[in-house]
Design a protein around this motif. Structure first.
Motif, PDB file in Angstrom:
ATOM      1  N   SER A  51     -12.843  73.505 104.446  1.00 57.72           N
ATOM      2  CA  SER A  51     -14.217  73.382 104.934  1.00 57.72           C
ATOM      3  C   SER A  51     -14.992  74.687 104.846  1.00 57.72           C
ATOM      4  CB  SER A  51     -14.209  72.903 106.380  1.00 57.72           C
ATOM      5  OG  SER A  51     -13.612  73.892 107.205  1.00 57.72           O
ATOM      6  N   GLN A  52     -14.303  75.783 104.621  1.00 58.06           N
ATOM      7  CA  GLN A  52     -14.889  77.118 104.609  1.00 58.06           C
ATOM      8  C   GLN A  52     -15.555  77.449 105.940  1.00 58.06           C
ATOM      9  OE1 GLN A  52     -17.337  77.327 101.093  1.00 58.06           O
ATOM     10  NE2 GLN A  52     -15.552  77.401  99.754  1.00 58.06           N
ATOM     11  N   LEU A  53     -14.921  76.965 107.023  1.00 60.49           N
ATOM     12  CA  LEU A  53     -15.375  77.277 108.372  1.00 60.49           C
ATOM     13  C   LEU A  53     -14.670  78.533 108.871  1.00 60.49           C
ATOM     14  CD1 LEU A  53     -15.309  73.864 110.287  1.00 60.49           C
ATOM     15  CD2 LEU A  53     -17.314  75.211 109.758  1.00 60.49           C
ATOM     16  N   ASN A  54     -15.349  79.276 109.738  1.00 63.21           N
ATOM     17  CA  ASN A  54     -14.708  80.374 110.445  1.00 63.21           C
ATOM     18  C   ASN A  54     -14.138  79.784 111.723  1.00 63.21           C
ATOM     19  OD1 ASN A  54     -15.556  82.397 108.595  1.00 63.21           O
ATOM     20  ND2 ASN A  54     -17.598  82.285 109.499  1.00 63.21           N
ATOM     21  N   ASP A  75     -14.073  66.721 108.151  1.00 61.04           N
ATOM     22  CA  ASP A  75     -14.541  66.798 109.532  1.00 61.04           C
ATOM     23  C   ASP A  75     -13.905  65.708 110.402  1.00 61.04           C
ATOM     24  OD1 ASP A  75     -16.076  65.099 107.943  1.00 61.04           O
ATOM     25  OD2 ASP A  75     -17.967  65.534 108.947  1.00 61.04           O
ATOM     26  N   LYS A  91     -18.876  75.485 119.060  1.00 60.14           N
ATOM     27  CA  LYS A  91     -19.469  76.190 117.924  1.00 60.14           C
ATOM     28  C   LYS A  91     -20.366  77.290 118.451  1.00 60.14           C
ATOM     29  CE  LYS A  91     -21.342  75.567 113.416  1.00 60.14           C
ATOM     30  NZ  LYS A  91     -21.682  74.694 112.352  1.00 60.14           N
ATOM     31  N   GLN A  92     -20.111  78.506 118.010  1.00 56.04           N
ATOM     32  CA  GLN A  92     -20.918  79.655 118.384  1.00 56.04           C
ATOM     33  C   GLN A  92     -21.376  80.316 117.093  1.00 56.04           C
ATOM     34  OE1 GLN A  92     -17.780  81.461 120.746  1.00 56.04           O
ATOM     35  NE2 GLN A  92     -18.963  81.103 122.600  1.00 56.04           N
ATOM     36  N   GLY A  93     -22.623  80.073 116.731  1.00 54.06           N
ATOM     37  CA  GLY A  93     -23.128  80.586 115.452  1.00 54.06           C
ATOM     38  C   GLY A  93     -22.419  79.878 114.314  1.00 54.06           C
ATOM     39  N   ASN A  94     -21.780  80.662 113.440  1.00 48.29           N
ATOM     40  CA  ASN A  94     -21.048  80.057 112.329  1.00 48.29           C
ATOM     41  C   ASN A  94     -19.536  80.113 112.548  1.00 48.29           C
ATOM     42  OD1 ASN A  94     -20.672  82.780 111.983  1.00 48.29           O
ATOM     43  ND2 ASN A  94     -21.015  82.758 109.782  1.00 48.29           N
ATOM     44  N   VAL A  95     -19.130  80.237 113.813  1.00 50.75           N
ATOM     45  CA  VAL A  95     -17.711  80.295 114.156  1.00 50.75           C
ATOM     46  C   VAL A  95     -17.373  79.111 115.061  1.00 50.75           C
ATOM     47  CG1 VAL A  95     -15.911  81.657 115.279  1.00 50.75           C
ATOM     48  CG2 VAL A  95     -17.698  82.804 113.989  1.00 50.75           C
ATOM     49  N   LEU A  96     -16.246  78.484 114.771  1.00 50.73           N
ATOM     50  CA  LEU A  96     -15.758  77.362 115.564  1.00 50.73           C
ATOM     51  C   LEU A  96     -14.565  77.852 116.370  1.00 50.73           C
ATOM     52  CD1 LEU A  96     -16.455  74.330 115.811  1.00 50.73           C
ATOM     53  CD2 LEU A  96     -14.628  73.893 114.196  1.00 50.73           C
TER      54      LEU A  96
END
Length: 195
Positions: A51-54, A75, A91-96
């Motif tokens: 997903s390229q999620l942080n 997801d 979710k905080q900004g672009n970090v999960l």
């Protein structure tokens, strides 16, 4: 339809496509996962890569998981893994951030209490708010009523509103933020009664 001489112009607009019942709310690209007793942290790392999620995992995220998912949006796979292990996400900004649900709730309550404590430590100011048309006692009662938890009370629990009956002036002692809200409310309510 437009007719112009020997030409006919027809404009066709595509009909809006209604969502089919049961259409998936998940939008991630489809993946297939087949693991026997994979560590939950490693499964979540795979999802993060796809997903390229942080993603930040709490130290208390542990355990193993056996799963076989074929052509499932990433997801949805993430949500299924979290549900299976009693985990939640914030979710905080672009970090999960992923942690057990109880830990997330405890953190949220601690933040709320910290905000409330900070509000209570704010210095109080006193302001005189003249009332021209309304009954000052009615306004005072209205300002003091309400529910602090649901945000319908404008005066903080330690704040006060007094009335000088002689001049019909409210004496408000509260934080600067609350005094501004009270002043705005009094201006809105202090109107002459229509004849």
């Amino acid at each position: 339809v437009l007719e112009k001489g020997r030409e006919i112009l027809v404009r066709i607009h595509p009909a809006p496509q209604a969502k089919e019942e049961g259409e998936s709310p998940y939008t991630g690209s489809k993946i297939s996962l087949d693991f026997k007793e994979i560590d939950v942290q490693n499964a979540l790392r795979i999802i993060a890569e796809i997903s390229q999620l942080n993603i930040i995992l709490s130290d208390s995220v542990s355990g193993t998981l056996t799963m076989r998912l074929v052509d499932v949006p990433w997801d949805q796979a993430l949500e299924l893994i979290l549900e299976a292990k009693g985990l939640g996400r914030v979710k905080q900004g672009n970090v999960l951030r992923i942690a057990p649900l109880a830990e997330i709730q405890t953190t949220a309550q601690a933040r709320l209490q910290a905000r409330q404590s900070a509000r209570q430590l704010e210095p109080f100011i006193t302001e005189l708010i003249p009332v021209s048309f309304a009954d000052g006692n009615d306004l005072r009662t209205l300002l003091m009523e309400g529910d602090q938890q649901h945000g319908t009370r404008l005066v903080s629990t330690a704040g006060t509103v007094s009335l000088d009956k002689r001049t019909n002036t409210l004496i408000v002692k509260d934080t600067a933020e609350n005094v501004a809200k009270i002043r705005d409310m009094v201006q809105k309510l202090d109107k002459p009664i229509p004849q």
